[in-house]
Motif scaffolding. Structure first.
Motif, PDB file in Angstrom:
ATOM      1  N   VAL A 180       1.054  -1.275   0.045  1.00  0.00           N
ATOM      2  CA  VAL A 180       0.117   0.056  -0.206  1.00  0.00           C
ATOM      3  C   VAL A 180       0.788   1.321   0.168  1.00  0.00           C
ATOM      4  O   VAL A 180       1.888   0.982   0.497  1.00  0.00           O
ATOM      5  N   ARG A 181       0.181   2.516  -0.705  1.00  0.00           N
ATOM      6  CA  ARG A 181       0.695   3.399  -0.360  1.00  0.00           C
ATOM      7  C   ARG A 181       0.467   4.300   0.898  1.00  0.00           C
ATOM      8  O   ARG A 181      -0.718   5.106   0.315  1.00  0.00           O
ATOM      9  N   MET A 182       0.833   4.292   2.015  1.00  0.00           N
ATOM     10  CA  MET A 182      -0.217   5.041   2.654  1.00  0.00           C
ATOM     11  C   MET A 182      -0.387   6.102   2.812  1.00  0.00           C
ATOM     12  O   MET A 182      -0.909   6.741   3.458  1.00  0.00           O
ATOM     13  N   ASP A 183       1.120   7.163   1.945  1.00  0.00           N
ATOM     14  CA  ASP A 183       0.574   8.413   1.795  1.00  0.00           C
ATOM     15  C   ASP A 183      -0.529   9.036   0.931  1.00  0.00           C
ATOM     16  O   ASP A 183      -1.505  10.119   1.244  1.00  0.00           O
ATOM     17  N   VAL A 184      -1.399   7.870   0.068  1.00  0.00           N
ATOM     18  CA  VAL A 184      -3.107   8.345  -0.821  1.00  0.00           C
ATOM     19  C   VAL A 184      -3.804   7.476   0.400  1.00  0.00           C
ATOM     20  O   VAL A 184      -4.455   8.580   0.496  1.00  0.00           O
ATOM     21  N   ILE A 185      -3.296   6.936   0.723  1.00  0.00           N
ATOM     22  CA  ILE A 185      -4.888   5.851   2.184  1.00  0.00           C
ATOM     23  C   ILE A 185      -5.069   6.838   3.160  1.00  0.00           C
ATOM     24  O   ILE A 185      -6.382   7.878   3.445  1.00  0.00           O
ATOM     25  N   ASP A 186      -3.720   7.965   3.626  1.00  0.00           N
ATOM     26  CA  ASP A 186      -4.167   8.793   4.157  1.00  0.00           C
ATOM     27  C   ASP A 186      -4.442  10.132   4.455  1.00  0.00           C
ATOM     28  O   ASP A 186      -5.465  10.941   5.114  1.00  0.00           O
ATOM     29  N   LYS A 187      -4.694  10.664   3.332  1.00  0.00           N
ATOM     30  CA  LYS A 187      -5.224  11.394   2.489  1.00  0.00           C
ATOM     31  C   LYS A 187      -6.775  11.889   1.921  1.00  0.00           C
ATOM     32  O   LYS A 187      -7.296  11.998   2.061  1.00  0.00           O
ATOM     33  N   LEU A 188      -7.235  10.383   2.114  1.00  0.00           N
ATOM     34  CA  LEU A 188      -8.732  10.037   1.033  1.00  0.00           C
ATOM     35  C   LEU A 188      -9.386  10.825   2.609  1.00  0.00           C
ATOM     36  O   LEU A 188      -9.473  10.598   3.731  1.00  0.00           O
ATOM     37  N   ASP A 189     -10.609  10.728   2.065  1.00  0.00           N
ATOM     38  CA  ASP A 189     -11.728  11.354   2.967  1.00  0.00           C
ATOM     39  C   ASP A 189     -13.041  10.424   2.596  1.00  0.00           C
ATOM     40  O   ASP A 189     -13.847  10.178   1.560  1.00  0.00           O
ATOM     41  N   ARG A 190     -12.465   9.308   3.588  1.00  0.00           N
ATOM     42  CA  ARG A 190     -13.542   7.973   3.771  1.00  0.00           C
ATOM     43  C   ARG A 190     -14.941   8.612   4.173  1.00  0.00           C
ATOM     44  O   ARG A 190     -16.131   6.903   3.547  1.00  0.00           O
ATOM     45  N   THR A 191     -15.502   9.503   4.011  1.00  0.00           N
ATOM     46  CA  THR A 191     -17.337  10.237   3.719  1.00  0.00           C
ATOM     47  C   THR A 191     -17.008  10.293   2.475  1.00  0.00           C
ATOM     48  O   THR A 191     -18.574  11.029   2.238  1.00  0.00           O
ATOM     49  N   LYS A 192     -16.530  10.733   1.427  1.00  0.00           N
ATOM     50  CA  LYS A 192     -16.636  11.152   0.390  1.00  0.00           C
ATOM     51  C   LYS A 192     -16.453  10.036  -0.940  1.00  0.00           C
ATOM     52  O   LYS A 192     -16.522  10.247  -2.055  1.00  0.00           O
ATOM     53  N   GLN A 193     -14.874   9.578  -0.770  1.00  0.00           N
ATOM     54  CA  GLN A 193     -14.382   9.093  -0.928  1.00  0.00           C
ATOM     55  C   GLN A 193     -15.174   7.232  -0.931  1.00  0.00           C
ATOM     56  O   GLN A 193     -14.892   6.358  -0.124  1.00  0.00           O
ATOM     57  N   SER A 194     -14.782   6.940  -2.603  1.00  0.00           N
ATOM     58  CA  SER A 194     -14.337   4.933  -2.917  1.00  0.00           C
ATOM     59  C   SER A 194     -13.523   4.229  -2.616  1.00  0.00           C
ATOM     60  O   SER A 194     -13.020   5.013  -2.326  1.00  0.00           O
ATOM     61  N   PHE A 195     -14.238   3.019  -2.458  1.00  0.00           N
ATOM     62  CA  PHE A 195     -12.789   1.483  -2.490  1.00  0.00           C
ATOM     63  C   PHE A 195     -12.104   2.429  -3.711  1.00  0.00           C
ATOM     64  O   PHE A 195     -11.223   2.444  -4.018  1.00  0.00           O
ATOM     65  N   LEU A 196     -12.339   2.178  -5.199  1.00  0.00           N
ATOM     66  CA  LEU A 196     -12.386   2.243  -6.167  1.00  0.00           C
ATOM     67  C   LEU A 196     -12.230   3.808  -6.286  1.00  0.00           C
ATOM     68  O   LEU A 196     -10.766   3.420  -6.826  1.00  0.00           O
ATOM     69  N   ASP A 197     -12.292   4.947  -6.185  1.00  0.00           N
ATOM     70  CA  ASP A 197     -11.358   5.975  -5.856  1.00  0.00           C
ATOM     71  C   ASP A 197     -10.568   5.564  -5.532  1.00  0.00           C
ATOM     72  O   ASP A 197      -8.843   6.067  -6.172  1.00  0.00           O
ATOM     73  N   ALA A 198      -9.233   5.428  -4.584  1.00  0.00           N
ATOM     74  CA  ALA A 198      -8.773   4.753  -3.442  1.00  0.00           C
ATOM     75  C   ALA A 198      -7.676   3.895  -4.639  1.00  0.00           C
ATOM     76  O   ALA A 198      -6.356   4.762  -4.975  1.00  0.00           O
ATOM     77  N   VAL A 199      -8.554   3.129  -5.478  1.00  0.00           N
ATOM     78  CA  VAL A 199      -7.252   2.564  -6.410  1.00  0.00           C
ATOM     79  C   VAL A 199      -6.921   3.281  -7.153  1.00  0.00           C
ATOM     80  O   VAL A 199      -6.181   3.411  -7.790  1.00  0.00           O
ATOM     81  N   ALA A 200      -7.689   3.903  -7.670  1.00  0.00           N
ATOM     82  CA  ALA A 200      -7.863   4.599  -8.792  1.00  0.00           C
ATOM     83  C   ALA A 200      -6.630   6.347  -8.571  1.00  0.00           C
ATOM     84  O   ALA A 200      -6.068   6.257  -9.326  1.00  0.00           O
TER      85      ALA A 200
END
Length: 305
Positions: free
Chosen positions: A212-232
């Motif tokens: 995983v790239r934790m810098d990408v994961i840590d910046k996610l807004d989980r109230t707005k972004q989906s799993f597929l958004d994270a993958v993309a």
């Protein structure tokens, strides 16, 4: 101790995000992964369903089928419908001598729905988890009786995502349903990969070495972004290119005597991260850490016999 290294074709073709797919044939996908050193490939959408067609392709590539995803719905749907849907896959996997079928729960899951934020993932009550664990155990036992064991894949945005959910599932299920430990999914969910290996090593039958790239994961807004958004956005990658310490992870598997497949499953944009290059990076890192942990990595691809 012996280990085998495989890949998932999701690095080449993404079933959920068509834009994250490279226009390469099955034969080219197998050729690239084999040239990087991998001896196995999990099943993807471009694989034939006829063993008489699949086996010559695998033989020509010197690769074995090392697993494949089944979209299970046992959290909601009756056992009989799942048995009917998985039976052709059991027959195929037996014919090509695959080690297991990967059970992924898609009932209630939002993993394939880009409109559903991560924070809206389904949750089971304590009683629901008890019923679900028993049902999966029964289903796993039935599949094994048909000659093909399952391996249960905990997954982001599904009913078993977090480490506490995994612990509860394992507590309420039995040996009849072995576990696929996916380092990347567990880390994404905030879990402790080493602790999970310690807690559940007796049931682990298959391993996905997703980084995983934790810098990408840590910046996610989980109230707005989906799993597929994270993958993309590039949440996942291969060992050696991300945030996880696979030296420690592989060593912990070795400490518990795990032998079997370690499969690189890293869905990302093939234009930004060319699959062959990423396969080479992942294989190099795995060989480094597996050698240090005392593993002998098998180089035999398609069986000679």
């Amino acid at each position: 101790m012996k280990a085998k290294l495989g890949m998932s074709p999701i690095a080449w073709w993404n079933d959920d995000l068509a834009e994250l797919s490279d226009d390469v044939s099955l034969e080219e996908c197998l050729r690239q992964s084999r040239s990087a050193g991998f001896t196995g490939m999990e099943m993807g959408r471009r694989f034939p369903n006829d063993p008489a067609v699949m086996l010559p392709i695998l033989k020509a590539a010197d690769v074995t089928l090392c697993g494949g995803w089944f979209s299970g719905t046992l959290v909601d749907e009756e056992m009989g419908k799942n048995k009917d849907r998985i039976q052709p896959m059991i027959d195929l996997f037996k014919a090509v001598n695959a080690p297991c079928i990967v059970y992924g729960e898609v009932g209630r899951s939002i993993q394939g729905d880009r409109s559903k934020p991560l924070a809206t993932k389904p949750k089971l009550t304590g009683d629901e988890m008890k019923v679900y664990g028993r049902r999966l155990t029964e289903f796993g036992e039935w599949c094994a009786e048909q000659g093909m064991p399952l391996s249960y894949h905990h997954h982001m945005a599904a009913v078993v995502e977090t480490e506490p959910e995994l612990d509860a599932f394992m507590r309420h299920s039995g040996e009849g349903i072995p576990l696929l430990l996916d380092a990347g999914h567990l880390a994404f969910a905030g879990g402790d990969v080493l602790r999970a290996i310690d807690n559940h090593h007796k049931r682990i039958s298959h391993v996905h070495v997703k980084d995983v790239r934790m810098d990408v994961i840590d910046k996610l807004d989980r109230t707005k972004q989906s799993f597929l958004d994270a993958v993309a956005l590039g949440a996942f990658t291969v060992p050696g290119d991300g945030s996880l310490d696979f030296g420690a992870i592989v060593q912990r598997f070795a400490d518990h005597g795990y032998e079997g497949w370690f499969v690189v499953e890293a869905e990302q944009d093939p234009k930004k991260n060319p699959p062959l290059k990423m396969a080479q990076v992942g294989h190099k890192e795995l060989m480094r850490v597996m050698t240090a942990a005392g593993y002998t990595v098998e180089t035999q691809g398609f069986p000679n016999a």
